[in-house]
Enzyme design. Structure first.
Site, PDB file in Angstrom:
ATOM      1  N   ARG A  53       0.874  -0.679   0.072  1.00  0.00           N
ATOM      2  CA  ARG A  53       0.095  -0.120   0.072  1.00  0.00           C
ATOM      3  C   ARG A  53       0.622   1.173  -0.205  1.00  0.00           C
ATOM      4  O   ARG A  53       0.670   2.149  -0.778  1.00  0.00           O
ATOM      5  CB  ARG A  53      -1.331   0.076   1.435  1.00  0.00           C
ATOM      6  CG  ARG A  53      -2.774  -0.519   0.616  1.00  0.00           C
ATOM      7  CD  ARG A  53      -2.324  -1.340   2.584  1.00  0.00           C
ATOM      8  NE  ARG A  53      -1.695  -2.259   2.589  1.00  0.00           N
ATOM      9  CZ  ARG A  53      -1.485  -3.302   2.084  1.00  0.00           C
ATOM     10  NH1 ARG A  53      -3.071  -3.823   1.161  1.00  0.00           N
ATOM     11  NH2 ARG A  53      -0.739  -4.564   2.695  1.00  0.00           N
ATOM     12  N   THR A  54       1.805   1.727   1.195  1.00  0.00           N
ATOM     13  CA  THR A  54       2.352   2.494   0.944  1.00  0.00           C
ATOM     14  C   THR A  54       3.297   3.007  -0.410  1.00  0.00           C
ATOM     15  O   THR A  54       2.883   4.220  -0.956  1.00  0.00           O
ATOM     16  CB  THR A  54       3.928   2.465   2.159  1.00  0.00           C
ATOM     17  OG1 THR A  54       2.715   2.253   3.428  1.00  0.00           O
ATOM     18  CG2 THR A  54       4.222   4.011   2.193  1.00  0.00           C
ATOM     19  N   LYS A 101      26.876  -2.448  -0.995  1.00  0.00           N
ATOM     20  CA  LYS A 101      27.760  -2.237  -1.045  1.00  0.00           C
ATOM     21  C   LYS A 101      28.780  -1.736   0.240  1.00  0.00           C
ATOM     22  O   LYS A 101      29.544  -1.215   0.536  1.00  0.00           O
ATOM     23  CB  LYS A 101      28.652  -1.202  -2.427  1.00  0.00           C
ATOM     24  CG  LYS A 101      27.848  -2.124  -3.760  1.00  0.00           C
ATOM     25  CD  LYS A 101      28.191  -1.100  -4.830  1.00  0.00           C
ATOM     26  CE  LYS A 101      28.030  -2.018  -6.034  1.00  0.00           C
ATOM     27  NZ  LYS A 101      28.086  -0.731  -7.200  1.00  0.00           N
ATOM     28  N   ARG A 151      11.499   3.124   2.909  1.00  0.00           N
ATOM     29  CA  ARG A 151      10.603   2.649   4.136  1.00  0.00           C
ATOM     30  C   ARG A 151      12.442   1.904   4.858  1.00  0.00           C
ATOM     31  O   ARG A 151      13.028   1.005   3.375  1.00  0.00           O
ATOM     32  CB  ARG A 151       9.870   1.613   3.936  1.00  0.00           C
ATOM     33  CG  ARG A 151      10.301   0.607   4.487  1.00  0.00           C
ATOM     34  CD  ARG A 151       8.623  -0.016   4.386  1.00  0.00           C
ATOM     35  NE  ARG A 151       7.551   0.626   5.155  1.00  0.00           N
ATOM     36  CZ  ARG A 151       6.171  -0.110   4.691  1.00  0.00           C
ATOM     37  NH1 ARG A 151       5.740  -1.085   4.624  1.00  0.00           N
ATOM     38  NH2 ARG A 151       5.194   0.969   4.697  1.00  0.00           N
ATOM     39  N   HIS A 181       5.373   5.225  11.422  1.00  0.00           N
ATOM     40  CA  HIS A 181       4.978   5.216  10.266  1.00  0.00           C
ATOM     41  C   HIS A 181       3.698   6.582   9.403  1.00  0.00           C
ATOM     42  O   HIS A 181       2.682   6.727  10.019  1.00  0.00           O
ATOM     43  CB  HIS A 181       4.118   4.433   9.753  1.00  0.00           C
ATOM     44  CG  HIS A 181       3.700   3.864   8.721  1.00  0.00           C
ATOM     45  ND1 HIS A 181       3.726   4.950   7.498  1.00  0.00           N
ATOM     46  CD2 HIS A 181       3.467   2.913   7.812  1.00  0.00           C
ATOM     47  CE1 HIS A 181       3.710   3.957   6.091  1.00  0.00           C
ATOM     48  NE2 HIS A 181       3.364   3.166   6.876  1.00  0.00           N
TER      49      HIS A 181
END
Ligand code: NCD
Length: 311
Positions: free
Chosen positions: A59-60, A89, A110, A138
């Protein structure tokens, strides 16, 4: 001076004033109307959103990308940021932030580590939006949750909300409790002992005279709540899989339980759900979780437009 969110990073919900939150709500409503009318929008024409997802998301990510495209902007993204970006890396998020500002106008990240969005933002001149940092925050979910309550209830005054499930590890409830407390909400924090809301958050709210009842008893909370916000037990945050196995079935909201709740109960969930809401609840009229997910698009359109310069 009029409120402006231009250039603002969206890291913690506490960084938003009530006036700024209201500005997001008003613009989200405006964009929702435009979406309904199928208007062709160009607010973000020529602008680029970068999405960096180091943790799974449906969803996000989709709603941010959809929001950008619906505003006439474009999206670049690192598909599996953890393995395919230079993080693999050893690049720091500060250095990645430097790239963000030269390639794009705004970024959403995220990441599994608390504080990661802030670290990316410290390297980026372009605004950075936290799409979830570990068990931290969030904030954009909290804004779309507030917007959903506003639509479902027609008000945000004089309401009691039960936050239920994994309050320890769930970042959505950390942001949401802080946001709703500013609008005078009363709370039930419903969790088994091992998954209680972090004491720091609860104490902080109590210091601000917020009314909170902590209980493991979901039925008791539902009898007195206008809204219940169920959450998933956050499997990925458990160190010992045996603890997850023991706690995963802590709550299951089914129609039988809903029928005993306060009349007019609105049922929310940030999704994904696992077993905490039974399928038979989907047809109940106060079930709002799919509408809630849909609200992610206009709310994130408002955020993208505001932080990149909409006055
Ligand atoms: C939430 C998250 O990622 O914190 N999902 C979402 O963004 N809608 C909730 C969860 O994963 O349980």
């Amino acid at each position: 001076m009029a409120t402006s969110l231009k250039g603002k990073d969206v890291i913690r919900i506490q960084d938003f004033s009530v006036e700024e939150v209201n500005m997001v709500m008003e613009n989200a409503a405006r964009f929702a109307t435009m979406l309904e009318k199928n208007d062709r929008l160009t607010n973000m024409a020529g602008k680029v959103l970068a999405t960096l997802f180091y943790e799974p998301s449906t969803r996000t990510r989709l709603s941010f990308e959809t929001a950008m495209l619906r505003l006439g902007g474009q999206v670049v993204s690192v598909a599996e940021a953890k393995t395919s970006s230079s993080a693999a890396k050893g690049e720091t998020l500060f250095d990645t932030g430097k790239m963000i500002e030269s390639y794009s106008d705004v970024a959403v990240i995220r990441h599994p580590i608390v504080g990661s969005a802030a670290e990316l933002a410290s390297g980026s001149g372009a605004p950075v939006i936290n799409g979830g940092d570990g068990a931290g925050q969030h904030p954009t979910q909290a804004l779309l949750d507030l917007y959903t309550i506003l639509i479902e209830k027609g008000k945000v005054k004089d309401l009691t909300v039960a936050l239920a499930g994994d309050l320890k590890n769930g970042r959505t409830v950390h942001s949401l409790s802080a946001l709703l407390s500013r609008f005078g909400f009363r709370f039930y924090f419903v969790a088994p002992d091992a998954l209680k809301m972090p004491a720091e958050i609860t104490e902080n709210l109590k210091k601000q005279k917020v009314e909170i009842v902590e209980t493991p008893d979901c039925a008791k909370a539902l009898a007195d709540s206008d809204v219940v916000y169920m959450t998933r037990i956050q499997k990925e945050r458990f160190e010992d899989p045996a603890d997850y196995e023991r706690l995963k079935g802590s709550y299951e909201l089914d129609l039988k339980l809903v029928k005993k709740a306060k009349k007019g109960l609105t049922i929310m969930h940030p999704l994904p759900r696992v077993t905490e809401i039974a399928k038979d609840v989907d047809s109940y009229e106060g079930t709002a979780y799919f509408r809630q997910a849909a609200n992610g698009v206009p709310v994130r359109m408002a955020l993208l437009a505001l932080v990149t310069g909409l006055e």
